[in-house]
Design an enzyme around this catalytic site. Sequence first.
Site, PDB file in Angstrom:
ATOM      1  N   HIS A 183      30.424  98.808  52.723  1.00 31.04           N
ATOM      2  CA  HIS A 183      29.712 100.051  52.400  1.00 31.04           C
ATOM      3  C   HIS A 183      28.638  99.812  51.328  1.00 31.04           C
ATOM      4  O   HIS A 183      28.225 100.744  50.650  1.00 31.04           O
ATOM      5  CB  HIS A 183      30.678 101.146  51.919  1.00 31.04           C
ATOM      6  CG  HIS A 183      31.901 101.274  52.762  1.00 31.04           C
ATOM      7  ND1 HIS A 183      31.957 102.025  53.920  1.00 31.04           N
ATOM      8  CD2 HIS A 183      33.130 100.696  52.640  1.00 31.04           C
ATOM      9  CE1 HIS A 183      33.141 101.932  54.462  1.00 31.04           C
ATOM     10  NE2 HIS A 183      33.880 101.128  53.711  1.00 31.04           N
ATOM     11  N   SER A 313       2.297  91.230  45.297  1.00 26.61           N
ATOM     12  CA  SER A 313       1.769  92.586  45.246  1.00 26.61           C
ATOM     13  C   SER A 313       0.385  92.551  44.619  1.00 26.61           C
ATOM     14  O   SER A 313       0.150  91.822  43.652  1.00 26.61           O
ATOM     15  CB  SER A 313       2.693  93.498  44.420  1.00 26.61           C
ATOM     16  OG  SER A 313       2.051  94.723  44.117  1.00 26.61           O
TER      17      SER A 313
END
Length: 508
Positions: A183, A313
Amino acid sequence: MPTAVKPHRRRRCEACCQRLAIHMSVMDIFGDEFNKYRSPLVSRYASKEMAYNFSDRKKFTTWRKLWIYLAKAEKALGLPVTEAQVAEMESHAEDIDFAMAAEEESKLRHDVMAHVHTFAHCCPTAAPIIHLGATSCYVGDNTDLIMLRDGFDILLPKLARVIDRLSNFAEKYAGLPTLGFTHYQPAQLTTVGKRACLWLQDLAMDMRNLQRAREDLRFRGVKGTTGTQASFLQLFQGDHDKVEDLDRMVTEMAGFKKAYMVTGQTYSRKVDIDCLSHLASMGATIHKICTDIRLLANLKEIEEPFEKEQIGSSAMPYKRNPMRCERCCSLARHLIALLADPLQTASVQWLERTLDDSANRRISLPESFLTADIILSTLQNITEGLVVYPKVIERHILHELPFMATENIIMAMVKAGGNRQDCHEKIRVLSQQAATVVKHEGGDNDLLARVQADPYFAPILGHLDNILDPKTFIGRAPQQVARFLSEEVRPLLEPYKAEIDVKIELEL
């Protein structure tokens, strides 16, 4: 008198002229190519061999080869085809006049007949027997099957290389403990190598699926307009054996062991489903692998390769974005989505065939193989340069391990004479206190310090380091890795040993 041009302005003018000359030269070379949409699958990503496999040159030279195979077999079986006609066709198999073919197609609105006429133009002696007895699907469908077969032959060694690189990675890190996640919440420990084996198991399934799909491919063969072979039965004056021999001979010349025994005008479009479903399934595998790596990159535990001068970036110089994995995920979604095309196409083929499959298959078949080719090449690059940060992994383990170790602490206290229920309650209280520090105060997990400070746990304090050794929490993970690689993975790579060491360079 005219004003003199200053030197720096003159240099700028010269530079502008040079750039304009270069621009004009590029336009001369490429014409209006930059004014038209070009699929990035070919212009940006795919390998040269896969791009060629679905190219017009491969397609139309294959058509000519199929016409030559047909003529040779018909000659061998007694039809009036001469050696000179076959030789003439063979001598012009490669020199296709694409401009003439395009002009013919614009007039005839039929691609196969356009190429029959173009081939006949350069083979006047053979013109009467080119395409003798055949239908358009003789060249169209059989060429598609050849391209599918050859496409698998390009993909399988690439998949083998990915499995090989990832196997080496799994073996290297078979015993390195790491947090397991269920999970996406911290769970019991596993190892970096064992996690890689989960990826490998799916890739091994994909390998077996692609191998089976490739081996199951058959040739459409020589079946005539609705698959009854009526035209060939007429050519051979009712001799059924010769019709069967013709089908077998052409099938063997094309490099296939078998042909489909029954077809309509086309081979069953379920064959396309079979091929593309396994490619889509492999796309799901690669999407999962690359998503896992992206999640681990966020944790700074594992990273894909990052070039020395690579920019992560344009605005944030510090970033190391997982662009290769993101590319794989992006293209894998396209590969998965393409499966809808052959499913729907097969479902709406009326009776012996309709032509609403053609335009769709021109896109879905090549794009599936091109996309699979790209993500395998990219994944090979990723798996050849995966970077692991053991210290970061260790820090994350130590942050969570005290909670995971509670059961081991309880068992150690019971062995030392303690009462399980009393110990459980002590641990529960201390765990809640430590959790409050982590969640509400932003502090570190201090459960161990609390255990060490509580006199109740004095009987086991001398053994606490051994109890908390991460290697005692990984079960049989290293042994599972070793056995899995030895028994399941390495044998799968045996057929590709000669091609396994090939490296690839990503252009973009």
